[in-house]
Design a protein around this motif. Sequence first.
Motif, PDB file in Angstrom:
ATOM      1  N   LEU A 176       0.841  -1.190   0.000  1.00  0.00           N
ATOM      2  CA  LEU A 176       0.000   0.000   0.000  1.00  0.00           C
ATOM      3  C   LEU A 176       0.884   1.252   0.000  1.00  0.00           C
ATOM      4  O   LEU A 176       1.936   1.269   0.646  1.00  0.00           O
ATOM      5  N   VAL A 213       0.959   9.274  -0.507  1.00  0.00           N
ATOM      6  CA  VAL A 213      -0.410   9.790  -0.625  1.00  0.00           C
ATOM      7  C   VAL A 213      -0.399  11.308  -0.586  1.00  0.00           C
ATOM      8  O   VAL A 213      -1.049  11.974  -1.402  1.00  0.00           O
ATOM      9  N   LEU A 215      -7.469   1.840  -6.188  1.00  0.00           N
ATOM     10  CA  LEU A 215      -7.315   2.193  -4.781  1.00  0.00           C
ATOM     11  C   LEU A 215      -7.673   3.656  -4.570  1.00  0.00           C
ATOM     12  O   LEU A 215      -7.377   4.508  -5.409  1.00  0.00           O
ATOM     13  N   VAL A 233      -7.623   6.572  -1.176  1.00  0.00           N
ATOM     14  CA  VAL A 233      -7.143   6.776   0.188  1.00  0.00           C
ATOM     15  C   VAL A 233      -7.783   8.035   0.754  1.00  0.00           C
ATOM     16  O   VAL A 233      -7.709   9.107   0.151  1.00  0.00           O
ATOM     17  N   TRP A 243      -5.152   0.667   7.247  1.00  0.00           N
ATOM     18  CA  TRP A 243      -5.008   2.079   7.589  1.00  0.00           C
ATOM     19  C   TRP A 243      -3.585   2.340   8.086  1.00  0.00           C
ATOM     20  O   TRP A 243      -2.832   1.412   8.409  1.00  0.00           O
ATOM     21  N   TYR A 279      -7.093   3.076   3.496  1.00  0.00           N
ATOM     22  CA  TYR A 279      -6.892   2.543   2.156  1.00  0.00           C
ATOM     23  C   TYR A 279      -8.073   1.642   1.817  1.00  0.00           C
ATOM     24  O   TYR A 279      -8.385   0.698   2.558  1.00  0.00           O
TER      25      TYR A 279
END
Length: 296
Positions: free
Chosen positions: A37, A43, A68, A70, A103, A113
């Motif tokens: 991730l 992010v 995905l 976030v 997370w 996520y």
Amino acid sequence: MNIYTQFSPADLPDGSKSQMTFFDSSYFRTHNATRPLPSPAEVRARSILSDPQPSYDPKPVKFEELDLIVKFGPRISTSEALCLWAVRKFLPNQVPVPEVYGWDNDGRHVFIYMQLIRGPSLLERYDSLNHHDKQAVCQDLRMIMSRLRAMRQSSISHGPIRDRILDGQPTPGPFPNIASFHNWFSWLWRRHSPEPENIPDPWRKLLADDGPIVFTHADLHRNNIIITPTSPPRVLAIIDWEQAGWYPDYWEYCKAVYSVGDWEDWRANGWIDSFLTPQPLLIEAWNFYKGAIGGF
């Protein structure tokens, strides 16, 4: 005979942990160990590229190539991830929600996520929908809401209530029962008086202390309902569970009505009433309390 799904906080992942990864999720079945991730730093970097002047609440960051999305920011907590996890765990294939992958926490914000749901929102498509299309969506929503209400627990909250209309209010939980929540809700608008207990509350008697406590999304805005691009449309997913939790059974209806103008078709022509039980008296009481306490 109604069959209810009951569980306790002990049945959930530990939301107090700063980091959690669900390696049994579809993300890792798809990407195996080749793509972990994205880190919070990744992010944030992508967030700045897509939104150079972010607001107080940053927009969710999409990683389209990974299917995905976030969510992060000051309002985001692990409780939303736990809600998504619980719905998929205890109501499998019954309430469509994004799959949560894990997370993380960078010391400033929580990062959740989850699966990117591809499709238009009901709000985006609404003006192009005909009567039969709206019926189809509301039939799906009625079934989804009835299934969601199969989740029950005995107390109103095991932590602070996260509904935004209660932001900034003192001691927003936890509450051991529905009566204590109602007493608190009634007290909010009187609390600045020197003797709040001597001010009568004509609305308090409408708040039934023997009603059920049900699992509630608490923000059924049309923007949070993702549908197919087909006709008739079907509901693909309900998203944005950051305000979700355990509330009195009327709360979902009051919040859904609150999210739209009374002149708009979605409300004025009874579409909300077709998938949630109308609460005409309670909506008056709820509107009074909401107006008196202010908030979001």
